[in-house]
Write a protein that holds these residues in place. Structure first.
Motif, PDB file in Angstrom:
ATOM      1  N   LEU A  68       5.483  -2.964   4.652  1.00 48.65           N
ATOM      2  CA  LEU A  68       6.788  -3.598   4.827  1.00 48.65           C
ATOM      3  C   LEU A  68       7.831  -2.577   5.252  1.00 48.65           C
ATOM      4  N   SER A  69       7.816  -1.387   4.674  1.00 46.96           N
ATOM      5  CA  SER A  69       8.796  -0.369   5.061  1.00 46.96           C
ATOM      6  C   SER A  69       8.600   0.045   6.513  1.00 46.96           C
ATOM      7  N   MET A  70       7.354   0.137   6.976  1.00 37.34           N
ATOM      8  CA  MET A  70       7.100   0.461   8.387  1.00 37.34           C
ATOM      9  C   MET A  70       7.553  -0.679   9.290  1.00 37.34           C
ATOM     10  N   ALA A  71       7.307  -1.914   8.875  1.00 39.12           N
ATOM     11  CA  ALA A  71       7.716  -3.074   9.666  1.00 39.12           C
ATOM     12  C   ALA A  71       9.230  -3.157   9.782  1.00 39.12           C
ATOM     13  N   ILE A  72       9.936  -2.883   8.701  1.00 40.22           N
ATOM     14  CA  ILE A  72      11.392  -2.934   8.704  1.00 40.22           C
ATOM     15  C   ILE A  72      11.954  -1.879   9.653  1.00 40.22           C
ATOM     16  N   ASP A  73      11.384  -0.678   9.606  1.00 40.41           N
ATOM     17  CA  ASP A  73      11.839   0.375  10.498  1.00 40.41           C
ATOM     18  C   ASP A  73      11.604  -0.017  11.958  1.00 40.41           C
ATOM     19  N   GLN A  74      10.430  -0.570  12.254  1.00 41.66           N
ATOM     20  CA  GLN A  74      10.121  -0.987  13.626  1.00 41.66           C
ATOM     21  C   GLN A  74      11.001  -2.149  14.078  1.00 41.66           C
ATOM     22  N   GLU A  75      11.133  -3.148  13.253  1.00 41.17           N
ATOM     23  CA  GLU A  75      11.859  -4.366  13.635  1.00 41.17           C
ATOM     24  C   GLU A  75      13.367  -4.181  13.689  1.00 41.17           C
ATOM     25  N   PHE A  76      13.916  -3.473  12.703  1.00 41.86           N
ATOM     26  CA  PHE A  76      15.363  -3.431  12.554  1.00 41.86           C
ATOM     27  C   PHE A  76      15.967  -2.044  12.698  1.00 41.86           C
ATOM     28  N   GLY A  77      15.139  -1.015  12.884  1.00 36.42           N
ATOM     29  CA  GLY A  77      15.661   0.333  13.033  1.00 36.42           C
ATOM     30  C   GLY A  77      16.299   0.872  11.772  1.00 36.42           C
ATOM     31  N   THR A  78      15.881   0.365  10.627  1.00 34.40           N
ATOM     32  CA  THR A  78      16.427   0.799   9.343  1.00 34.40           C
ATOM     33  C   THR A  78      15.309   1.434   8.527  1.00 34.40           C
ATOM     34  N   PRO A  79      15.290   2.774   8.451  1.00 35.07           N
ATOM     35  CA  PRO A  79      14.229   3.406   7.666  1.00 35.07           C
ATOM     36  C   PRO A  79      14.406   3.135   6.178  1.00 35.07           C
ATOM     37  N   VAL A  80      13.302   2.927   5.506  1.00 34.32           N
ATOM     38  CA  VAL A  80      13.304   2.676   4.070  1.00 34.32           C
ATOM     39  C   VAL A  80      12.445   3.753   3.424  1.00 34.32           C
ATOM     40  N   GLU A  82      10.969   5.843  -0.087  1.00 33.62           N
ATOM     41  CA  GLU A  82      10.408   5.451  -1.380  1.00 33.62           C
ATOM     42  C   GLU A  82      11.464   5.292  -2.471  1.00 33.62           C
ATOM     43  N   GLU A  83      12.495   6.124  -2.436  1.00 29.10           N
ATOM     44  CA  GLU A  83      13.523   6.012  -3.471  1.00 29.10           C
ATOM     45  C   GLU A  83      14.388   4.766  -3.296  1.00 29.10           C
ATOM     46  N   ASN A  84      14.261   4.090  -2.160  1.00 33.54           N
ATOM     47  CA  ASN A  84      15.039   2.876  -1.905  1.00 33.54           C
ATOM     48  C   ASN A  84      14.232   1.599  -2.083  1.00 33.54           C
ATOM     49  N   THR A  85      13.131   1.660  -2.785  1.00 33.04           N
ATOM     50  CA  THR A  85      12.274   0.484  -2.899  1.00 33.04           C
ATOM     51  C   THR A  85      12.914  -0.657  -3.688  1.00 33.04           C
ATOM     52  N   ALA A  86      14.009  -0.405  -4.387  1.00 31.19           N
ATOM     53  CA  ALA A  86      14.690  -1.488  -5.102  1.00 31.19           C
ATOM     54  C   ALA A  86      15.192  -2.545  -4.132  1.00 31.19           C
ATOM     55  N   LEU A  87      15.426  -2.156  -2.891  1.00 36.26           N
ATOM     56  CA  LEU A  87      15.897  -3.131  -1.911  1.00 36.26           C
ATOM     57  C   LEU A  87      14.826  -4.151  -1.576  1.00 36.26           C
ATOM     58  N   PHE A  88      13.588  -3.882  -1.968  1.00 34.75           N
ATOM     59  CA  PHE A  88      12.515  -4.848  -1.767  1.00 34.75           C
ATOM     60  C   PHE A  88      12.528  -5.925  -2.841  1.00 34.75           C
ATOM     61  N   GLY A  89      13.546  -5.948  -3.683  1.00 33.44           N
ATOM     62  CA  GLY A  89      13.626  -6.940  -4.738  1.00 33.44           C
ATOM     63  C   GLY A  89      13.618  -8.361  -4.209  1.00 33.44           C
ATOM     64  N   SER A  90      14.265  -8.573  -3.070  1.00 33.64           N
ATOM     65  CA  SER A  90      14.328  -9.900  -2.456  1.00 33.64           C
ATOM     66  C   SER A  90      14.765  -9.746  -1.011  1.00 33.64           C
ATOM     67  N   VAL A  91      14.680 -10.827  -0.260  1.00 29.83           N
ATOM     68  CA  VAL A  91      15.144 -10.833   1.125  1.00 29.83           C
ATOM     69  C   VAL A  91      16.645 -10.550   1.160  1.00 29.83           C
ATOM     70  N   SER A  92      17.401 -11.166   0.261  1.00 34.64           N
ATOM     71  CA  SER A  92      18.848 -10.939   0.207  1.00 34.64           C
ATOM     72  C   SER A  92      19.177  -9.487  -0.103  1.00 34.64           C
ATOM     73  N   ALA A  93      18.434  -8.874  -1.007  1.00 30.70           N
ATOM     74  CA  ALA A  93      18.678  -7.470  -1.352  1.00 30.70           C
ATOM     75  C   ALA A  93      18.455  -6.582  -0.137  1.00 30.70           C
ATOM     76  N   PHE A  94      17.397  -6.855   0.620  1.00 37.47           N
ATOM     77  CA  PHE A  94      17.140  -6.055   1.809  1.00 37.47           C
ATOM     78  C   PHE A  94      18.249  -6.225   2.838  1.00 37.47           C
ATOM     79  N   LEU A  95      18.649  -7.448   3.105  1.00 33.31           N
ATOM     80  CA  LEU A  95      19.672  -7.689   4.107  1.00 33.31           C
ATOM     81  C   LEU A  95      20.999  -7.045   3.688  1.00 33.31           C
ATOM     82  N   GLY A  96      21.336  -7.131   2.418  1.00 32.89           N
ATOM     83  CA  GLY A  96      22.543  -6.461   1.924  1.00 32.89           C
ATOM     84  C   GLY A  96      22.471  -4.960   2.137  1.00 32.89           C
TER      85      GLY A  96
END
Length: 130
Positions: A68-80, A82-96
């Motif tokens: 998922l972190s690789m997909a997010i970087d590819q799709e949206f240009g937003t690197p994620v 390991e220390e930011n894995t809390a943003l994977f809590g939900s779709v809303s958390a990631f978008l925020g």
């Protein structure tokens, strides 16, 4: 007869509606990425914005988080990282998180990323101008 205070209220309402539509389209695109990249056996529209992605939610595991972190970087240009894995809590958390990261960037880079997100989600940028 309309008063001068009604016009700004209408403009604010139109802006809020446009922002809500943008949010909806972006969360829908994130859900599609989740389903496609992780090959989930459910339709994207079954995932709610605040549904937990790990644990009792979608029951994703650590390998899913890496993919998922690789997909997010590819799709949206937003690197994620390991220390930011809390943003994977939900779709809303990631978008925020993604929108917050944009606000921390230089204006031209934030504009580039916003344009890329709008393109990936299929949102017409002119429709968002209130």
């Amino acid at each position: 007869m309309t008063t001068s205070t009604e016009a700004p209220a209408t403009a604010e309402l139109d802006a809020a509606i446009a922002k809500a539509a943008e949010w909806r389209q972006m969360t829908d695109r994130i859900k599609e990425v989740l389903v496609d990249r992780l090959e989930l056996p459910i339709p994207a529209n079954w995932i709610t914005d605040d549904q937990a992605l790990f644990g009792r939610g979608l029951e994703l595991d650590s390998l899913d988080a890496l993919e998922l972190s690789m997909a997010i970087d590819q799709e949206f240009g937003t690197p994620v990282y390991e220390e930011n894995t809390a943003l994977f809590g939900s779709v809303s958390a990631f978008l925020g998180y993604m929108l917050e990261k944009q606000s921390e960037l230089p204006p031209e880079e934030a504009a580039r990323i916003k344009a890329m997100i709008l393109e990936k989600t299929g949102i017409d940028a002119s429709a968002l101008q209130a």
